[in-house]
Design an enzyme around this catalytic site. Structure first.
Site, PDB file in Angstrom:
ATOM      1  CE  LYS B  75      33.652  44.633  41.503  1.00 29.69           C
ATOM      2  NZ  LYS B  75      34.431  43.502  42.000  1.00 29.69           N
ATOM      3  CB  SER B 155      32.500  40.223  40.718  1.00 30.88           C
ATOM      4  OG  SER B 155      33.402  40.822  41.599  1.00 30.88           O
ATOM      5  CB  SER B 179      36.227  39.488  42.027  1.00 28.08           C
ATOM      6  OG  SER B 179      35.250  38.481  42.198  1.00 28.08           O
TER       7      SER B 179
END
Lengths: 95, 487, 493
Positions: B75, B155, B179
């Site tokens: 990420k 997210s 998230s």
């Protein structure tokens, strides 16, 4: 408690985010919706409840006083938008 | 079976067993990544990195770490040395850290390579990956008979999309208010947020310090256990890092839940949620009973206040954590301004997206003079009550089962009201506030063929029971669905 | 108040005004090698941005880890100021934007500081022991120092050096107990001396290790407190006193002119001798303090506190009382304990077995005078305490006279030789040999028969003349006490 246009402008200033009047016009009702929504916490009886500041049950660890870092100026300045003579350079500040 | 269909455990075993080389694995995934750009899951591709790690793994065959031969998606919130790290934001476009986050360093030490950086909501603020400066991630999933683009959740949208589209065997995510778990649910994969403090936050771009936690996203519970073991561990550079040894989660995996009580919190039964989701929840209870657990009704009385509490605390911490993005030392700097303050204001206006600005404004407001006690301190007190709710509940149960999300994946651009977007995390946020380990595992598909997840919350430091319960569900759910390749 | 002199007042057109002063002193913890929350070094004067870690530069994802020794030094300082040590304290973020503040916030302690209330006793007049005043300390907390901005290196840009960013500061907040420039000066000097005794801060105000924010307000005697202004970053005792004086007068002028005092921050311009406003009227800072979520609450245990306490040296007040108990005059005791280096020197001197009163007098006048003359500090004294002890013992046991000792001292300063060696090699031993002295006396008296007659007729002042002549004739080597005795015997007997 609702946020006025002027208050919102003040908050934007505190947060150092430039905002046009149009942007503020759009933002103020959004902020007010969110703030109005979070205000329901006032319903909760929190008498005698300590605010939770740390979610883990551990004491703050203290480290030994040794120089283990620094002397990495190149790394520190590597991503600088403007660096001169080993300094970060910014628009001149008048004090 | 192609290499990209294999789980991490399978790849590990196959590589160690000499069935294929690490290089073959890396090449297969690199090709898959390159062939899936339509999804916009990756912001940066780093095929050479994956190949280099593979070469090292092949050279060390048998002597490598637990993830030797396994390339992962990372990420974009994790600092990766020399590789763009932007947190999905324009304000960090082009920022190449001279340092590596502790979590990704741990993964590298275990032998993993990096396929690329994964797209995400800007500064981890979002539940749909629509706020990224790189544009939205398209979920590999589509509703039956529709080609409307869906969000993968957020997210960690890029991470979820990549794992479910088979363009990464596993990925790192971060979870502040759901998230990892919500996108895992939307994408039909597994994702776990460990106990707060298990994974070091050093080198992870900070959003809300008292809530942020790194965690793995992968296709199976076992894979999550393998990844989490490699990611976790005490880090003296993080004052909030837990000084405890990392348990052997994978070795102790067991779906036998005899003697375990599973708490069913009545406050999570929301009528406005689609019936399929509550039905899946009921199904989950049956599955766990079948594994030997006893369901117990519990109450978490302050549940409905969790979201508003979160939306005071998280923006407040974020407003302070994001103050460093000011154009002075790295990232974007707006030119043509006269004064320093103008530079700050112009840079942050140009660099931050609308959601980030909204949250900074909320955060600044709730911390400001005259409002601090009424909002921020109040929220911290309610947070204490929420944590107490869980502590009390865990006196009568060992793990809690709830739905992960109040809906399946929704369409890109469908949710425009910020508040409506926040409600996506209604089930996930309480565990974040309490710092408890929580996981989403795929439970089934809804009527439109979209994945739905089941959510397990464990007591402090008890990731094992969470993983075990997850495994029990995984074994019984028989979730083998994969998105049909349209990209 | 034991102050015998008249209280400080500003005479305005409408009457007399009283000044109320509080000081917030920012003292760098110079005793530590590394910073408060990062492992970068704290040395003064390094090349720009070479003592900066990624944490100090506030790179994305960086986190603070507190330095145990910084906490220890702050606790020791609090103990030396008789203050309450808070076993539980917490770090808070003070949020504002400035180019010398990379995080966009300073890690400080607002709500639960490390140290609570304490006090400092100051002597307002060196020569009057009763002129003491107690100045209260509100609190002490630890916080990060900011970096440095330079505005004169480039026409359109300011330069940022983060070397100082993150260095540990103790913020020592006094109660508004001071009422004059002199009191403010005395407090600051005493505080500085204590910090240097403790060793937590070197008190080098010109290097910036210690600076003061001066809060000043005025009021008519008996009135409520007036609105105060804050003059920031004043870096000398002299300037602090000048700020109090100037700012108080300025405020009186404003008030008597019908205006009101704006609560604002000001800056002192030492060249012009004025304070000027730093902030515009509407821009009040809202620092939005909240507990730093990257840190946990700080808890100190008894063992830690015990060690801090045990490690404290004898502090100025205790040392001064001990010296006085040894017979040293209060004035001398004050002078000798004002600076830790002086006290160290003097303690070593005492350890050499010298009579305390004589040692005090000698140190305060002879040694200080000489060091002043040759431009050296007591740490760089060419004469060590051991050497000084040797010299003073020679006087004490009568080997040389006091006046001869002065000569020997000069030679010691120049050559670095020891006193005994000098006395030996130059044959400077004074004699107490009554026979030799008697003989000399007889010579002098014989050679000055007329003056002897005058003396016997009543001109007693001539006694000194005879003493001088005898001493001169014996090249200063006669024991003056014996000379006096023998002369008396011969002249008066």
């Amino acid at each position: 408690m609702s946020v006025s246009h002027d208050q919102a402008r003040h908050i934007a200033k505190l947060a150092r985010i430039a905002m046009s009047d149009e942007e503020l016009e759009r933002l103020v009702p959004e902020l007010n919706a969110i703030i109005g929504w979070v205000e329901q916490l006032a319903e909760v009886n929190t008498d005698g409840v300590e605010p939770l500041t740390a979610v883990i049950d551990q004491k703050l660890r203290l480290r030994d006083d040794k120089v283990t870092d620094g002397n990495i100026r190149d790394d520190v300045l590597a991503n600088a938008p403007e660096a001169q003579h080993g300094f970060f350079a910014v628009p001149k500040v008048i004090e | 079976m192609t290499l990209t269909s294999k789980t991490i455990a399978e790849l590990r075993d196959g590589f160690r067993g000499g069935e294929y080389s690490a290089r073959e694995i890396a090449e297969a995934y690199n090709a898959a990544v390159a062939g899936a750009r339509l999804l916009n899951a990756y912001t940066v591709e780093t095929p050479e990195d994956a190949l280099a790690a593979a070469a090292a793994a092949d050279a060390a065959r048998g002597q490598g770490g637990s993830l030797a031969g396994i390339p992962l998606g990372i990420k974009d919130l994790f600092a990766t040395k020399g590789v763009d790290t932007t947190a999905g934001s324009h304000i960090l476009k082009g920022f190449k850290p001279t340092y590596e986050s502790t979590v990704t360093a741990n993964l590298r030490k275990a032998g993993a390579g990096m396929l690329g950086k994964l797209n995400m909501d800007e500064f981890a603020m979002g539940s749909s990956n629509e706020t990224s400066t790189y544009g939205p991630v398209l979920s590999p999933w589509r509703r039956q008979g529709s080609n409307v683009g869906l969000t993968p959740g957020g997210s960690s949208g890029g991470s979820a999309a990549a794992v479910s589209a088979l363009i990464a065997p596993g990925a790192t995510g971060t979870d502040t208010g759901g998230s990892i778990r919500q996108p895992a649910a939307f994408a039909g994969i597994c994702g776990i947020k460990p106990t707060y403090g298990r994974c070091s936050r050093w080198g992870i771009v900070s959003f809300a310090s008292s809530l942020d936690q790194a965690g793995p996203m992968a296709r199976t519970v076992r894979d999550c256990a393998i990844l989490l073991e490699a990611m976790a561990g005490f880090d003296p550079k993080d004052s909030t890092s837990l000084d405890l040894p990392v348990p052997q989660w994978e070795a102790k995996l067991s779906s036998d839940l005899k003697g375990k009580r599973v708490g069913i919190p009545k406050e999570y039964r929301i009528d406005s949620v689609p019936a399929e989701i509550n039905a899946l929840w009921d199904q989950g209870i049956e599955w766990l009973k079948d594994a030997g657990a006893t369901p117990v009704e519990i109450s978490l009385p302050h549940t409905k206040y969790a979201l508003p509490t979160y939306y005071i605390i998280a923006p407040a911490e974020a407003s302070s954590n994001l103050a460093r993005y000011d154009g002075v030392r790295y990232g974007l700097r707006e030119e043509g301004v006269k004064t320093l303050d103008d530079m700050y204001a112009a840079t942050r206006a140009a660099g931050f997206g609308a959601e980030v600005k909204r949250r900074i404004m909320i955060g600044t407001y709730v911390l400001s003079a005259g409002f601090y006690d009424a909002y921020f301190t109040k929220a911290q007190r309610v947070r204490a009550l929420i944590k107490q709710d869980f502590a009390k509940a865990f006196e009568s149960c060992d793990v809690i089962l709830t739905p992960t999300a109040p809906s399946a994946a929704f369409g890109i651009g469908e949710t425009t009201d910020p508040l409506a977007m926040y409600l996506n995390d209604v089930f996930a946020v309480p565990a974040s506030l309490a710092g408890l380990p929580a996981m989403s595992v795929p439970g089934g598909l809804d009527g439109q063929g979209l994945p739905l997840g089941l959510h397990l919350i464990g007591n402090e430091l008890d990731e094992q029971t969470v993983l075990n319960a997850g495994l029990a569900i995984e074994e019984r759910a028989g979730f083998t669905a994969r998105p049909e390749k349209w990209w | 108040m034991a102050d015998a002199s008249a209280p400080y007042r500003i005479k305005g057109e409408t009457g007399e005004w009283e000044v109320v002063v509080g000081l917030e002193v920012h003292a760098q913890i110079t005793a530590t090698a590394s910073k408060l929350f990062s492992g970068a070094a704290t040395e003064f004067g390094a090349e720009p941005n070479t003592q900066v870690s990624l944490v100090d530069a506030a790179m994305p994802g960086m986190l603070p880890v507190p330095n145990k020794e910084c906490i220890r030094q702050a606790v020791r300082t609090g103990m030396a100021l008789d203050a309450v040590i808070n076993r539980s304290s917490r770090f808070d973020r003070k949020n504002y934007f400035y180019a010398d503040l990379p995080q966009g916030y300073q890690i400080s302690q607002l709500y639960h500081p490390l140290v609570g209330e304490g006090e400092v006793e100051v002597l307002l007049d060196d020569k009057d022991e009763s002129s003491t005043k107690r100045i209260g300390i509100e609190r002490i907390h630890v916080e990060q120092d900011a970096g440095k901005l330079m505005h004169d290196q480039h026409p359109t840009m300011s330069y940022v050096d983060l070397n100082r960013s993150g260095v540990a500061l103790m913020e020592i907040v006094s109660r508004p107990d001071m009422r004059s420039p002199a009191e403010a000066g005395a407090y600051l000097k005493k505080l500085r001396a204590i910090l240097r005794y403790v060793g937590s801060c070197d008190g080098n105000m010109d290097e910036g290790s210690m600076r003061a924010d001066v809060n000043v307000s005025v009021r008519k005697v008996g009135d409520e407190l007036g609105t105060r202004t804050e003059t920031k970053n004043v870096n000398s005792v002299r300037f602090v006193m000048a700020v109090v004086e100037h700012e108080a007068k300025r405020q009186v002028d404003v008030l008597e002119g019908g205006g009101a005092i704006v609560q604002e921050t000001r800056l002192y311009d030492p060249d012009k001798g004025v304070t000027r406003s730093l902030r515009s009227k509407e821009d009040a800072h809202d620092y939005r303090y909240f507990p730093d979520p990257d840190l946990l609450p700080l808890e100190l245990d008894e063992a830690f506190l015990d060690e801090c306490r045990a490690s404290l040296p004898e502090l100025p007040d205790a040392k001064r009382k001990r010296y006085e108990a040894l017979g040293i005059t209060p004035y001398n005791a004050s002078v000798l304990t004002a600076e830790v280096e002086t006290a160290r020197y003097f303690d070593a001197l005492l350890e050499g077995g010298v009579e305390p009163k004589a040692a005090a007098n000698w140190t305060a006048s002879e040694l200080f005078g000489a060091l002043n003359r040759i431009g050296k500090t007591i740490e760089d004294s060419p004469v060590s305490p051991a050497q000084a002890a040797e010299l003073l013992k020679l006087v004490g046991d009568g080997t040389i006279s006091g006046s001869l000792a002065k000569q020997v001292f000069e030679i010691m300063l120049e050559t670095g030789e020891g006193a005994e060696a000098i006395v030996e090699s130059r044959g400077l031993k004074q004699t107490s040999d009554t026979g030799a002295i008697d003989a000399k006396i007889d010579e002098i008296l014989a050679a000055n028969a007329d003056k002897v007659a005058e003396y016997k007729a009543g001109k007693v002042a001539l006694f000194g003349f005879f003493v001088g002549q005898v001493m001169k004739a014996m090249a200063g080597k006669a024991n003056p006490g014996v000379v006096n005795e023998q002369l008396r015997a011969k002249l008066d007997g």
